[in-house]
Design an enzyme around this catalytic site. Structure first.
Site, PDB file in Angstrom:
ATOM      1  N   HIS A 199       0.844  -1.191   0.000  1.00  0.00           N
ATOM      2  CA  HIS A 199       0.000   0.000   0.000  1.00  0.00           C
ATOM      3  C   HIS A 199       0.882   1.245   0.000  1.00  0.00           C
ATOM      4  CE1 HIS A 199      -3.358  -2.435   2.117  1.00  0.00           C
ATOM      5  NE2 HIS A 199      -3.841  -2.053   0.952  1.00  0.00           N
ATOM      6  N   CYS A 240      -3.125   0.961   9.896  1.00  0.00           N
ATOM      7  CA  CYS A 240      -4.200   0.101   9.382  1.00  0.00           C
ATOM      8  C   CYS A 240      -5.135  -0.448  10.454  1.00  0.00           C
ATOM      9  CB  CYS A 240      -3.619  -1.030   8.559  1.00  0.00           C
ATOM     10  SG  CYS A 240      -2.264  -1.828   9.353  1.00  0.00           S
TER      11      CYS A 240
HETATM   12  C1  CIR Z   1      -3.641  -7.252   3.672  1.00  0.00           C
HETATM   13  O1  CIR Z   1      -2.792  -7.739   2.913  1.00  0.00           O
HETATM   14  O2  CIR Z   1      -4.679  -6.745   3.255  1.00  0.00           O
HETATM   15  C2  CIR Z   1      -3.381  -7.323   5.161  1.00  0.00           C
HETATM   16  N1  CIR Z   1      -2.675  -8.499   5.474  1.00  0.00           N
HETATM   17  C3  CIR Z   1      -2.609  -6.109   5.615  1.00  0.00           C
HETATM   18  C4  CIR Z   1      -3.363  -4.837   5.446  1.00  0.00           C
HETATM   19  C5  CIR Z   1      -2.593  -3.658   5.875  1.00  0.00           C
HETATM   20  N2  CIR Z   1      -3.377  -2.492   5.696  1.00  0.00           N
HETATM   21  C6  CIR Z   1      -2.897  -1.267   5.678  1.00  0.00           C
HETATM   22  O3  CIR Z   1      -1.685  -1.075   5.769  1.00  0.00           O
HETATM   23  N3  CIR Z   1      -3.749  -0.268   5.545  1.00  0.00           N
END
Ligand code: CIR
Length: 255
Positions: free
Chosen positions: A163, A250
């Site tokens: 991201h 997140c």
């Molecule tokens: C994913 O791959 O969607 C999750 N394992 C990690 C999401 C992390 N989200 C973020 O940094 N906003």
């Protein structure tokens, strides 16, 4: 000032996080995640936020990462559209759970966009195109934000970065903490003052400025030394959460 917050939404951790998406194929231990997560909540209280806890969602392994299916802006919330099939239903659930906190709820109807790809800095939004956020989704969100009076730019998340915010974070209204990869993004170079992380400390990139504090992942000594001259730092351990490619921003939705 985009980092002035009063409220936060956080979801209680789920045992199925062990099967969360992980670029390195790692399986974090639920018990350790729960410990890190409970400390995260304590820090959010310490920095003065009102905690709003959502119930565990076992059927969605990555659902503690509430930043990805929704975006807050003033008293509005926009329900986004996560791209990975294992996360795609999260928006439908969270919309019911959080609607009452906001005056207005809007929806990205076309394309895909995840909150991790959206950097809000000084009430300006930068949306990074990535494997999770496509042009259609970014444009759709951009139209919604424009209607709400915000300004938006769309740029590209570097290849191999999950991201946009995995490797950068807003420290101030015009200062962004960046990894060496993000330091090469022309858009950022031309519009902001960038502070580059020491080599080997890219894991500290997803910091979180909240009011007068800067939340920083624990274990990055050089970064801490560099930033503590100007910022009031609180360190948070997120080693286990990092196994599923996640960091500080997140795990919460702030407004
Ligand atoms: C994913 O791959 O969607 C999750 N394992 C990690 C999401 C992390 N989200 C973020 O940094 N906003």
């Amino acid at each position: 000032m985009t980092y002035k917050f009063k409220n936060v939404i956080i979801r209680k951790p789920n045992k199925s996080i062990q099967n969360g998406l992980s670029s390195q194929n790692l399986h974090p231990q639920y018990e350790i995640i729960a410990e890190e997560h409970s400390n995260y909540i304590k820090v959010m209280e310490e920095v003065g936020l009102k905690i709003n806890l959502l119930e565990t969602l076992e059927e969605y392994p990555d659902s503690i990462f509430v930043e990805d299916p929704a975006l807050t802006y003033k008293s509005n919330v926009i329900i986004l559209n996560p791209r990975d099939p294992s996360r795609n239903g999260e928006g439908d659930i969270i919309k019911e759970e959080i609607q009452h906190f906001f005056d207005n709820m809007l929806f990205v109807e076309d394309g895909f966009v995840e909150g991790g790809d959206i950097l809000n800095i000084n009430n300006h939004f930068i949306i990074g195109l990535s494997d999770r956020t496509n042009k259609l989704g970014a444009e759709n969100l951009s139209n919604i934000l424009h209607k709400l009076g915000a300004t938006v730019d769309i740029c590209k998340t570097p290849d191999d970065v999950l991201h946009f915010k995995s490797e950068c974070s807003a420290l101030d209204d015009d200062i962004i903490l960046v990894s060496s990869k993000m330091a090469q993004v022309d858009y950022l170079k031309s519009n902001y003052q960038l502070i580059e992380l020491p080599i080997g400390e890219e894991g500290a990139a997803n910091a979180l400025r909240i009011n007068d504090k800067l939340l920083l992942p624990d274990g990055f000594i050089k970064t801490e030394e560099m930033l503590s001259k100007k910022y009031n730092i609180i360190k948070i351990k997120v080693d286990e959460i990092a196994k599923v490619d996640a960091g500080l921003s997140c795990m919460s939705l702030r407004w």
